[in-house]
Design an enzyme around this catalytic site. Structure first.
Site, PDB file in Angstrom:
ATOM      1  N   CYS A 115      48.382  33.393  50.259  1.00  0.00           N
ATOM      2  CA  CYS A 115      49.059  33.556  48.955  1.00  0.00           C
ATOM      3  C   CYS A 115      50.531  33.924  49.106  1.00  0.00           C
ATOM      4  O   CYS A 115      51.312  33.762  48.172  1.00  0.00           O
ATOM      5  CB  CYS A 115      48.351  34.601  48.100  1.00  0.00           C
ATOM      6  SG  CYS A 115      46.692  34.111  47.652  1.00  0.00           S
ATOM      7  N   HIS A 250      53.791  36.779  42.511  1.00  0.00           N
ATOM      8  CA  HIS A 250      52.547  36.049  42.763  1.00  0.00           C
ATOM      9  C   HIS A 250      51.535  36.461  41.689  1.00  0.00           C
ATOM     10  O   HIS A 250      51.446  37.633  41.314  1.00  0.00           O
ATOM     11  CB  HIS A 250      52.020  36.401  44.155  1.00  0.00           C
ATOM     12  CG  HIS A 250      50.647  35.881  44.414  1.00  0.00           C
ATOM     13  ND1 HIS A 250      50.294  34.574  44.165  1.00  0.00           N
ATOM     14  CD2 HIS A 250      49.523  36.498  44.886  1.00  0.00           C
ATOM     15  CE1 HIS A 250      49.016  34.405  44.482  1.00  0.00           C
ATOM     16  NE2 HIS A 250      48.529  35.556  44.915  1.00  0.00           N
ATOM     17  N   ASN A 280      44.805  32.213  39.848  1.00  0.00           N
ATOM     18  CA  ASN A 280      45.573  32.448  41.073  1.00  0.00           C
ATOM     19  C   ASN A 280      45.654  31.125  41.846  1.00  0.00           C
ATOM     20  O   ASN A 280      44.645  30.660  42.369  1.00  0.00           O
ATOM     21  CB  ASN A 280      44.863  33.537  41.894  1.00  0.00           C
ATOM     22  CG  ASN A 280      45.571  33.845  43.193  1.00  0.00           C
ATOM     23  OD1 ASN A 280      46.469  33.132  43.621  1.00  0.00           O
ATOM     24  ND2 ASN A 280      45.145  34.924  43.840  1.00  0.00           N
TER      25      ASN A 280
HETATM   26  O1  UT7 Z   1      46.022  36.435  45.904  1.00  0.00           O
HETATM   27  C1  UT7 Z   1      45.444  37.060  47.015  1.00  0.00           C
HETATM   28  C2  UT7 Z   1      45.174  38.455  46.776  1.00  0.00           C
HETATM   29  N1  UT7 Z   1      44.014  38.632  45.931  1.00  0.00           N
HETATM   30  C3  UT7 Z   1      44.034  39.607  45.063  1.00  0.00           C
HETATM   31  O2  UT7 Z   1      45.049  40.251  44.932  1.00  0.00           O
HETATM   32  C4  UT7 Z   1      42.786  39.986  44.318  1.00  0.00           C
HETATM   33  C5  UT7 Z   1      42.682  41.487  44.283  1.00  0.00           C
HETATM   34  N2  UT7 Z   1      41.493  42.007  43.630  1.00  0.00           N
HETATM   35  C6  UT7 Z   1      41.252  41.856  42.313  1.00  0.00           C
HETATM   36  O3  UT7 Z   1      41.968  41.202  41.596  1.00  0.00           O
HETATM   37  C7  UT7 Z   1      40.084  42.638  41.726  1.00  0.00           C
HETATM   38  O4  UT7 Z   1      39.608  43.542  42.687  1.00  0.00           O
HETATM   39  C8  UT7 Z   1      38.919  41.718  41.241  1.00  0.00           C
HETATM   40  C9  UT7 Z   1      39.319  40.981  39.974  1.00  0.00           C
HETATM   41  C10 UT7 Z   1      38.528  40.752  42.326  1.00  0.00           C
HETATM   42  C11 UT7 Z   1      37.702  42.578  40.892  1.00  0.00           C
HETATM   43  O5  UT7 Z   1      38.059  43.545  39.915  1.00  0.00           O
HETATM   44  P1  UT7 Z   1      37.682  45.088  40.132  1.00  0.00           P
HETATM   45  O6  UT7 Z   1      38.092  45.792  38.923  1.00  0.00           O
HETATM   46  O7  UT7 Z   1      38.289  45.517  41.443  1.00  0.00           O
HETATM   47  O8  UT7 Z   1      36.127  45.027  40.198  1.00  0.00           O
HETATM   48  P2  UT7 Z   1      35.136  45.473  41.372  1.00  0.00           P
HETATM   49  O9  UT7 Z   1      35.222  44.534  42.519  1.00  0.00           O
HETATM   50  O10 UT7 Z   1      35.357  46.920  41.622  1.00  0.00           O
HETATM   51  O11 UT7 Z   1      33.746  45.266  40.649  1.00  0.00           O
HETATM   52  C12 UT7 Z   1      33.373  46.052  39.499  1.00  0.00           C
HETATM   53  C13 UT7 Z   1      32.046  45.528  39.001  1.00  0.00           C
HETATM   54  C14 UT7 Z   1      31.005  45.378  40.093  1.00  0.00           C
HETATM   55  O12 UT7 Z   1      29.753  45.731  39.581  1.00  0.00           O
HETATM   56  P3  UT7 Z   1      29.126  47.188  39.891  1.00  0.00           P
HETATM   57  O13 UT7 Z   1      29.015  47.265  41.380  1.00  0.00           O
HETATM   58  O14 UT7 Z   1      30.104  48.180  39.332  1.00  0.00           O
HETATM   59  O15 UT7 Z   1      27.826  47.136  39.167  1.00  0.00           O
HETATM   60  C15 UT7 Z   1      31.020  43.889  40.374  1.00  0.00           C
HETATM   61  O16 UT7 Z   1      29.781  43.429  40.892  1.00  0.00           O
HETATM   62  O17 UT7 Z   1      32.218  44.226  38.423  1.00  0.00           O
HETATM   63  C16 UT7 Z   1      31.269  43.336  38.993  1.00  0.00           C
HETATM   64  N3  UT7 Z   1      31.825  41.996  38.972  1.00  0.00           N
HETATM   65  C17 UT7 Z   1      31.709  41.173  37.946  1.00  0.00           C
HETATM   66  N4  UT7 Z   1      31.090  41.305  36.740  1.00  0.00           N
HETATM   67  C18 UT7 Z   1      31.164  40.272  35.877  1.00  0.00           C
HETATM   68  C19 UT7 Z   1      32.549  41.372  39.949  1.00  0.00           C
HETATM   69  N5  UT7 Z   1      32.894  40.131  39.542  1.00  0.00           N
HETATM   70  C20 UT7 Z   1      32.388  39.984  38.292  1.00  0.00           C
HETATM   71  C21 UT7 Z   1      32.406  38.929  37.354  1.00  0.00           C
HETATM   72  N6  UT7 Z   1      31.795  39.113  36.169  1.00  0.00           N
HETATM   73  N7  UT7 Z   1      33.045  37.774  37.606  1.00  0.00           N
END
Ligand code: UT7
Length: 324
Positions: A115, A250, A280
């Protein structure tokens, strides 16, 4: 002895035909439009059809950037393509785009910093121009991340989209008037210690497959904000700047952009957001955003613009430039 820098004289972008709304994933996975918008800011993205590839998207973006700059195709002597999703293992996407444009001189090669690839490509093109190796460069970010998404993994497949953006960078003589248009400073960093937080689980030499993207999102998020802030501060210091007119970051996650902008004391109206419509697009996100913002007529001569990005590796960095 005159010294040289490079200035952006044209921008262009091209998106695939197929729009994928969040509802596409609601039908297949345990997710919702509401979760995706609240946690990421993404409402839709574009996925390439079979006949659209990283190089075909890149060719269209490049044509638009060349037309915007007014440079003759025959004068382009460097093509740098930032991508992690090449059409083929080799030759490079850059040589495919070179052939697609009918260019037969200069050199063309790919840069892979995921990225952050476009930031790395701009810094390298600028350095080659300053070193006298090129005079008019096409710098392109083009990706088809849809091809490496595990459509069963709700934590990653909702995030990414396909597309291409391009700029023309031209050699310019540095004038010592404090109003120099062009690239003012660049900052590049990598640390392979973090490679397992964001990677693709296949490849030529290991599995002989393409593999799928794997990410520990929460960890990447935490590193992203800190590293983007420190790189941006470094690049501003290098350029002796304390304010900017626009940030074109980005586009990974609205919350990363928001937290980074707050830490850098940037007014939210100065921060360009395109991820709601594009998702993204990895190395393509900054050049697409530059092109869209330029098309909208927002950049004015003399404006100072900051771009930064982080991606797998980790690789991260920033560049700051003055609009001409
Ligand atoms: O460009 C390269 C660099 N990439 C990035 O910068 C991405 C960086 N990370 C992110 O943007 C975020 O971490 C994400 C969008 C990927 C995830 O958001 P988050 O607020 O960090 O969520 P999380 O991973 O902490 O997950 C929270 C909850 C989890 O459930 P539990 O364990 O709390 O029950 C996940 O399983 O959300 C759940 N979850 C979803 N729920 C509904 C993860 N993906 C989804 C989904 N729909 N698509």
């Amino acid at each position: 002895m005159p010294t040289y820098s490079s200035v952006i004289t044209g921008t262009g972008h091209h998106l695939p035909k197929r729009v994928i709304a969040n509802s596409y994933f609601e039908d297949k996975l345990d997710t919702s439009d509401e979760w995706i918008i609240t946690r990421t800011g993404i409402k839709q993205r574009y996925f390439a059809d079979h006949e659209e590839t990283t190089s075909t998207l890149g060719i269209e973006a490049a044509k638009k950037a060349i037309s915007d700059s007014g440079v003759a195709l025959s004068d382009i002597d460097l093509i740098l393509v930032a991508t992690s999703t090449p059409d083929l293992t080799f030759p490079s996407v850059a040589t495919q785009i070179q052939a697609g444009l009918g260019i037969e001189k200069g050199c063309a090669f790919d840069i892979q910093a995921v990225c952050a690839g476009f930031v790395f490509a701009v810094a390298n093109a600028n350095a080659l121009i300053k070193a006298g190796e090129a005079t008019k460069a096409l710098v392109i970010g083009t990706e088809t991340f849809s091809r490496i998404l595990d459509q069963k993994d709700r934590s990653t497949c909702i995030l990414f989209g396909d597309g291409a953006g391009a700029i023309v960078l031209e050699k310019t003589e540095v004038v010592d008037d404090g109003k120099q248009a062009g690239i003012l400073a660049t900052d590049l960093n990598s640390n392979g210690r973090y490679r397992e937080l964001l990677y693709v689980d296949g490849g030529v030499s290991s599995t002989q497959t393409t593999g799928y993207l794997r990410m520990q999102g929460r960890e990447v998020f935490r590193h992203a904000v800190n590293k983007l802030v420190s790189s941006s501060e470094r690049v501003m210091n290098k350029a002796n700047l304390d304010t900017i007119d626009w940030a074109v970051p980005h586009q990974a996650n609205f919350r990363i952009i928001q937290q980074t902008s707050q830490r850098l004391n940037l007014d939210k109206d100065k921060v360009i957001l395109t991820l709601d419509k594009l998702g993204n697009t990895s190395a393509a996100s900054i050049p697409i955003s530059l092109s869209i913002t330029n098309q909208e007529g927002k950049f004015k001569p003399g404006d100072i613009i900051l771009s930064h990005a982080i991606g797998g590796g980790f690789c991260w960095g920033s560049f700051v430039f003055r609009w001409q």
